[in-house]
Design a protein around this motif. Structure first.
Motif, short mmCIF file in Angstrom:
data_model
loop_
_atom_site.label_atom_id
_atom_site.label_comp_id
_atom_site.label_asym_id
_atom_site.label_seq_id
_atom_site.Cartn_x
_atom_site.Cartn_y
_atom_site.Cartn_z
N ALA A 177 0.82 -1.09 0.05
CA ALA A 177 0.00 0.26 -0.08
C ALA A 177 0.94 1.18 -0.10
O ALA A 177 1.09 1.70 1.08
CB ALA A 177 -1.03 0.11 1.30
N PRO A 178 1.23 1.62 -1.09
CA PRO A 178 2.16 2.90 -1.31
C PRO A 178 1.37 4.23 -0.82
O PRO A 178 0.18 4.21 -1.01
CB PRO A 178 2.67 2.78 -2.66
CG PRO A 178 1.69 1.85 -3.35
CD PRO A 178 1.22 0.94 -2.48
N THR A 179 1.98 5.05 -0.23
CA THR A 179 1.50 6.33 0.14
C THR A 179 0.55 7.16 -1.18
O THR A 179 1.40 7.16 -2.15
CB THR A 179 2.39 7.21 0.78
OG1 THR A 179 3.10 6.58 1.76
CG2 THR A 179 1.71 8.43 1.30
N ARG A 180 -0.51 7.48 -0.79
CA ARG A 180 -1.13 8.43 -1.87
C ARG A 180 -2.18 9.03 -1.52
O ARG A 180 -2.55 9.02 -0.15
CB ARG A 180 -1.70 7.37 -2.86
CG ARG A 180 -2.83 6.44 -2.35
CD ARG A 180 -3.79 5.82 -3.51
NE ARG A 180 -4.98 5.29 -2.96
CZ ARG A 180 -5.13 4.03 -2.68
NH1 ARG A 180 -4.15 3.14 -3.28
NH2 ARG A 180 -6.25 3.43 -2.19
N THR A 181 -2.88 10.10 -2.19
CA THR A 181 -3.82 10.79 -1.54
C THR A 181 -5.20 10.07 -1.22
O THR A 181 -5.38 9.10 -2.12
CB THR A 181 -4.23 11.69 -2.67
OG1 THR A 181 -3.16 12.89 -3.03
CG2 THR A 181 -5.30 12.83 -2.28
N GLN A 182 -5.67 10.23 -0.17
CA GLN A 182 -6.79 9.49 0.28
C GLN A 182 -7.86 9.36 -0.68
O GLN A 182 -8.28 10.37 -1.47
CB GLN A 182 -7.49 9.85 1.52
CG GLN A 182 -8.43 9.22 2.33
CD GLN A 182 -8.69 9.76 3.59
OE1 GLN A 182 -8.86 10.81 3.67
NE2 GLN A 182 -9.09 8.82 4.47
#
Length: 237
Positions: A200-205
């Motif tokens: 789960a790479p960081t991204r905009t919610q």
């Protein structure tokens, strides 16, 4: 007396990088405007350990002795099993249980160029002794729910960077505006489940259309949505 309280907006860090606007940089100006004889110290701020995004109560003091005395009080209160800080959070999703505790180990993990805070469900004694992992605990209570979102009261017994955000993802109810950890909560046919940090790479919610409509936001505006975690109340001696 020596104490001053103010409400910090989200996205203003308590301690910033050189050249960056931060609360710490603003303290001399604040002291001057209020005509205070001594410099101001930060006693307590919304998750000041790297959590620039949280908003809420900041407690300042113009007396170094008072600052140290209160900081020791907060530490002692947690050790006695009390919860001196109370946060409010808006979450995407409603916890299954109306109240409870979230307990897990937390540690820093390098992922590419960035360091992430990740849960360690069953930390070993050695990793705890070496302080590679810290045992953390947050007490929560649902204060209300509507439209698939909830208002939670959060009381951390420990202090670790991003503790509240990670604990909320473990509840499968990430904080509204959490663009760092919310990607760990996936959905299949509307049922939430937890993904590993690596998957789960960081991204905009990501929010559903109905919630976006209620917030009057377009998908392109989502990255501006601030983190909805707010330091609501502090216990004082």
């Amino acid at each position: 007396g020596a104490l001053l309280a103010l409400s910090k907006p989200s996205d203003l860090p308590v301690l910033g990088c050189p050249g960056e606007l931060s609360l710490d940089v603003l303290l001399p100006t604040l002291r001057q405007r209020l005509g205070l004889p001594a410099e101001l110290h930060v006693v307590k701020a919304p998750a000041r350990h790297g959590w620039r995004e949280c908003s809420g109560l900041v407690l300042l003091s113009s007396c170094y002795h008072t600052t140290k005395q209160l900081q020791q009080f907060f530490t002692n209160a947690r050790q006695r099993g009390q919860y001196p800080a109370t946060y409010h959070a808006v979450t995407v999703g409603v916890p299954t249980e109306a109240e409870g505790e979230i307990s897990t180990g937390l540690s820093w993990q390098q992922q590419g160029d960035t360091a992430m805070v990740v849960p360690v469900p069953a930390p070993g004694r050695r990793s705890l002794a070496r302080k590679e992992v810290k045992s953390t605990l947050t007490r929560y209570q649902v204060l209300g729910a509507a439209g698939g979102c909830a208002l939670l009261q959060l009381q951390p017994k420990t202090a670790f960077p991003e503790q509240l955000q990670v604990h909320l993802t473990l509840l499968l109810c990430p904080a509204l505006g959490d663009h760092k950890h919310s990607s760990r909560v996936g959905r299949v046919l509307g049922v939430p489940f937890l993904l590993t940090p690596e998957a789960a790479p960081t991204r905009t919610q990501v929010l559903d259309k109905e919630l976006l409509s209620r917030l009057e936001l377009s998908p392109q505006q989502l990255h501006h949505l601030p983190l909805h975690i707010h330091l609501q109340e502090l216990m004082l001696p």
